[in-house]
Enzyme design. Structure first.
Site, PDB file in Angstrom:
ATOM      1  N   ARG A 198       6.909  26.950  -5.514  1.00  0.00           N
ATOM      2  CA  ARG A 198       7.609  26.108  -6.475  1.00  0.00           C
ATOM      3  C   ARG A 198       7.411  24.622  -6.207  1.00  0.00           C
ATOM      4  O   ARG A 198       7.383  23.817  -7.122  1.00  0.00           O
ATOM      5  CB  ARG A 198       9.092  26.469  -6.385  1.00  0.00           C
ATOM      6  N   HIS A 253       5.552  46.555   7.558  1.00  0.00           N
ATOM      7  CA  HIS A 253       4.519  46.106   8.495  1.00  0.00           C
ATOM      8  C   HIS A 253       4.436  46.991   9.736  1.00  0.00           C
ATOM      9  O   HIS A 253       3.441  46.972  10.443  1.00  0.00           O
ATOM     10  CB  HIS A 253       4.673  44.619   8.849  1.00  0.00           C
ATOM     11  N   ASP A 295      18.369  47.137   7.186  1.00  0.00           N
ATOM     12  CA  ASP A 295      17.284  46.234   7.559  1.00  0.00           C
ATOM     13  C   ASP A 295      16.208  46.932   8.397  1.00  0.00           C
ATOM     14  O   ASP A 295      15.043  46.566   8.333  1.00  0.00           O
ATOM     15  CB  ASP A 295      17.878  45.056   8.360  1.00  0.00           C
ATOM     16  N   HIS A 331      11.715  50.861   8.634  1.00  0.00           N
ATOM     17  CA  HIS A 331      10.839  50.986   9.806  1.00  0.00           C
ATOM     18  C   HIS A 331      11.066  52.274  10.610  1.00  0.00           C
ATOM     19  O   HIS A 331      10.126  53.005  10.906  1.00  0.00           O
ATOM     20  CB  HIS A 331      11.026  49.793  10.744  1.00  0.00           C
TER      21      HIS A 331
HETATM   22  P1  NAP Z   1      11.074  31.593   2.631  1.00  0.00           P
HETATM   23  O1  NAP Z   1      10.662  30.932   3.886  1.00  0.00           O
HETATM   24  O2  NAP Z   1      12.426  31.280   2.075  1.00  0.00           O
HETATM   25  O3  NAP Z   1       9.972  31.231   1.535  1.00  0.00           O
HETATM   26  C1  NAP Z   1      10.172  31.517   0.181  1.00  0.00           C
HETATM   27  C2  NAP Z   1       8.943  31.119  -0.594  1.00  0.00           C
HETATM   28  O4  NAP Z   1       9.199  31.423  -1.968  1.00  0.00           O
HETATM   29  C3  NAP Z   1       8.602  29.640  -0.513  1.00  0.00           C
HETATM   30  O5  NAP Z   1       7.204  29.492  -0.489  1.00  0.00           O
HETATM   31  C4  NAP Z   1       9.174  29.102  -1.823  1.00  0.00           C
HETATM   32  O6  NAP Z   1       8.472  27.994  -2.317  1.00  0.00           O
HETATM   33  C5  NAP Z   1       8.903  30.268  -2.740  1.00  0.00           C
HETATM   34  N1  NAP Z   1       9.763  30.218  -3.914  1.00  0.00           N
HETATM   35  C6  NAP Z   1      11.121  30.175  -3.953  1.00  0.00           C
HETATM   36  N2  NAP Z   1      11.545  30.156  -5.217  1.00  0.00           N
HETATM   37  C7  NAP Z   1      10.444  30.161  -6.015  1.00  0.00           C
HETATM   38  C8  NAP Z   1      10.225  30.141  -7.411  1.00  0.00           C
HETATM   39  N3  NAP Z   1      11.232  30.093  -8.293  1.00  0.00           N
HETATM   40  N4  NAP Z   1       8.955  30.171  -7.849  1.00  0.00           N
HETATM   41  C9  NAP Z   1       7.914  30.200  -7.003  1.00  0.00           C
HETATM   42  N5  NAP Z   1       8.059  30.229  -5.673  1.00  0.00           N
HETATM   43  C10 NAP Z   1       9.307  30.207  -5.176  1.00  0.00           C
HETATM   44  O7  NAP Z   1      10.992  33.183   2.736  1.00  0.00           O
HETATM   45  P2  NAP Z   1      10.128  34.054   3.777  1.00  0.00           P
HETATM   46  O8  NAP Z   1      10.892  34.169   5.042  1.00  0.00           O
HETATM   47  O9  NAP Z   1       8.743  33.560   3.812  1.00  0.00           O
HETATM   48  O10 NAP Z   1      10.203  35.499   3.101  1.00  0.00           O
HETATM   49  C11 NAP Z   1       9.409  35.851   1.989  1.00  0.00           C
HETATM   50  C12 NAP Z   1       9.581  37.348   1.722  1.00  0.00           C
HETATM   51  O11 NAP Z   1       9.125  38.067   2.851  1.00  0.00           O
HETATM   52  C13 NAP Z   1      11.026  37.790   1.507  1.00  0.00           C
HETATM   53  O12 NAP Z   1      11.049  38.862   0.593  1.00  0.00           O
HETATM   54  C14 NAP Z   1      11.448  38.291   2.885  1.00  0.00           C
HETATM   55  O13 NAP Z   1      12.477  39.253   2.789  1.00  0.00           O
HETATM   56  C15 NAP Z   1      10.148  38.912   3.351  1.00  0.00           C
HETATM   57  N6  NAP Z   1      10.023  39.002   4.805  1.00  0.00           N
HETATM   58  C16 NAP Z   1      10.006  37.875   5.558  1.00  0.00           C
HETATM   59  C17 NAP Z   1       9.867  37.981   6.935  1.00  0.00           C
HETATM   60  C18 NAP Z   1       9.816  36.757   7.817  1.00  0.00           C
HETATM   61  O14 NAP Z   1       9.574  36.943   9.011  1.00  0.00           O
HETATM   62  N7  NAP Z   1       9.998  35.564   7.318  1.00  0.00           N
HETATM   63  C19 NAP Z   1       9.738  39.227   7.542  1.00  0.00           C
HETATM   64  C20 NAP Z   1       9.743  40.366   6.732  1.00  0.00           C
HETATM   65  C21 NAP Z   1       9.873  40.241   5.367  1.00  0.00           C
HETATM   66  P3  NAP Z   1       8.970  26.493  -2.075  1.00  0.00           P
HETATM   67  O15 NAP Z   1       9.107  26.354  -0.588  1.00  0.00           O
HETATM   68  O16 NAP Z   1       7.871  25.691  -2.610  1.00  0.00           O
HETATM   69  O17 NAP Z   1      10.269  26.392  -2.787  1.00  0.00           O
END
Ligand code: NAP
Length: 484
Positions: free
Chosen positions: A51, A178, A235, A240
């Site tokens: 975004r 994963h 979770d 997992h």
């Molecule tokens: P995050 O750090 O909050 O990142 C969210 C991403 O989504 C950012 O790139 C954000 O862009 C984008 N975004 C938010 N609103 C948007 C919109 N309206 N349109 C387009 N893009 C938008 O989240 P994350 O931790 O990377 O997690 C992402 C997914 O992976 C989630 O489903 C989470 O449950 C899953 N997950 C994450 C982890 C982990 O270790 N982090 C592990 C397992 C699963 P901007 O920053 O530009 O707003």
């Protein structure tokens, strides 16, 4: 031994959420490693979409910093990093609006694989699917990769499956767990179905019980608000641990192909008995000198969400009737470790008489740290002291057994993304599997909500609440020590 790198077809990979935490820590450094290995063809392109406003150069700087922070020292090769960054571009896209979509559609090339990685919050999965369709990108060859969590109960998982199915066939949907991308987890299938040795013993007649442990030392950290709505059951167990259980317990599939494997996993989930309340222990970690307790971490002193769970699970089928599976997972435990222990029964009659300390054969499959397989066997203690028995490990650490090749083992995300490009769904969850897992999990959660179940406290750095130890002790068994 030289590991074979199987090249993939040319692709355009769009990472929605390319500026997020997961992309920064795992996906982008992982893709760079695949690039370094030579697995990425020259025509591979990666397009990040999120975004916030960035140009290509700003995004490349972001990825360079991510590789620096999360890549190991030996992959910090400036020329190679530059060459990888040349493959990347960025487009500002709003999942809930129209901004950026036509531009994204224009960037996609013809005659290459199109994969769309949904690395955004689960609330946006449906929006992305709808807009990909609306802007003409949901063609029959496109693939979507959906992150966890896939729903928070059966109803929401079903709804999400239906939403995605409006625009994509099941064969185009890659639901990531994963854990399935971990080397040892796949080795579990190789060990079971590539050797004659284990299969005849792989049943209730010879296996006393199976333990699956996924222990973390960290607390909920900055994810408190998210985690508190979920808890260890949703979770970790629903996805997992259930996936590990499926791979351990399933019948041999007829072929190593996606539907044959997933059909067998589904049968395992459907064979799970409902869990009795007495066979579940939930816990919340307490405070220590350096860390706050769970309730402070989630900023809700009345929370009843569990940061630890242990369960005894039974399968009603011919192979496993009578062999319990004990599952446990939790945060702020003594060590960060994930393992599966298959504990075999003692020989039916000991010709050596009673022996102190003998515990029979145990096959331990270590997922982390130090992935490998360890089989405990009984031998004679060396020396003149008569026939005294001792247990020794037949130990195979992948790093030791495979040498430098093992250093090259791709991280789970790398492997899974390459599988998406190859169009291989074996290590991804099918929609009916996810629904079946929720159908088993939901009543357990509703049960403790109805009873007003309150999690027991446990000491940080311990192996969980005392009652979790009792879950095994009362069956005359014990958990393996939680150690790294
Ligand atoms: P995050 O750090 O909050 O990142 C969210 C991403 O989504 C950012 O790139 C954000 O862009 C984008 N975004 C938010 N609103 C948007 C919109 N309206 N349109 C387009 N893009 C938008 O989240 P994350 O931790 O990377 O997690 C992402 C997914 O992976 C989630 O489903 C989470 O449950 C899953 N997950 C994450 C982890 C982990 O270790 N982090 C592990 C397992 C699963 P901007 O920053 O530009 O707003």
């Amino acid at each position: 031994m030289v590991s074979r790198v199987i090249p993939v077809d040319p692709f355009d990979l769009v990472i929605f959420g390319g500026t997020g935490d997961l992309a920064r820590r795992k996906i982008l450094p992982g893709l760079y490693r695949r690039f370094l290995s030579g697995q990425m063809p020259d025509e591979a392109r990666i397009i990040a979409a999120a975004r916030s406003e960035h140009d290509d150069q700003e995004f490349r700087d972001f990825v360079r910093a991510a590789i620096d922070e999360f890549g190991s020292p030996e992959i910090q090769i400036p020329d190679q990093i530059d060459a990888f960054l040349d493959r990347l571009s960025y487009v500002t896209v709003d999942a809930r609006g129209d901004q950026g979509w036509p531009e994204l559609a224009k960037k996609l090339r013809k005659k290459v694989v199109h994969a769309f990685y949904f690395s955004v919050g689960p609330g946006l999965f449906g929006d992305l699917a709808d807009r990909l369709h609306h802007y003409g990108m949901a063609d029959a060859d496109a693939r979507i990769v959906v992150e966890k969590p896939f729903g928070h109960d059966l109803a929401s998982a079903r709804e999400l499956n239906e939403t995605l199915a409006r625009h994509f066939d099941e064969g185009q949907i890659y639901r990531i767990d994963h854990y399935l991308g971990k080397e040892t987890v796949q080795n579990l299938m190789a060990v079971r179905f590539g050797n004659i040795l284990f299969e005849p013993l792989w049943n209730a007649q010879y296996i006393d019980h199976i333990q699956i442990t996924v222990a973390e030392t960290v607390g909920v950290g900055g994810r408190g608000a998210y985690y508190d709505k979920s808890g260890a059951m949703r979770d970790m167990v629903q996805n997992h641990l259930m996936q590990l259980l499926c791979l351990i317990a399933m019948e041999p599939p007829s072929h190593f192909d996606p539907d044959a494997v997933r059909d067998e996993k589904l049968k395992v989930i459907r064979a799970l008995d409902p869990v009795e309340p007495a066979e579940i222990v939930r816990g919340q970690y307490g405070a220590d000198e350096d860390h706050a307790d769970y309730l402070a971490d989630v900023e809700d002193r009345s929370s009843r969400t569990e940061s630890f769970i242990a369960l005894k699970v039974h399968l009603s089928n011919w192979r496993w009737k009578g062999t319990p599976f004990y599952l446990r997972t939790g945060k702020r435990l003594r060590a960060r470790t994930s393992e599966i222990a298959v504990v075999f029964k003692d020989p039916p009659h000991s010709i050596f008489g009673p022996q102190e300390g003998r515990r029979g054969n145990v096959l331990v499959i270590r997922l982390q740290p130090n992935e490998g397989i360890n089989l405990r066997v009984t031998i004679k203690e060396p020396g003149p002291g008569g026939m005294r028995l001792v247990e020794v490990p037949l130990d195979m650490s992948f790093k030791e057994a495979l040498g430098p090749d093992a250093e090259d083992i791709p991280d789970a995300y790398e492997r899974l993304i390459m599988d998406v490009i190859r169009g291989n769904q074996t290590l991804f969850m099918r929609g009916d599997e996810v629904e079946a897992a929720w159908a088993w999990t939901d009543p357990v959660i509703h049960g403790w909500e109805e009873r007003g179940d309150i999690p027991r406290g446990y000491d940080p750095g311990s192996s969980g609440p005392e009652d979790a130890l009792m879950l095994m002790h009362r069956d005359g068994r014990r958990w393996r020590e939680v150690k790294a």
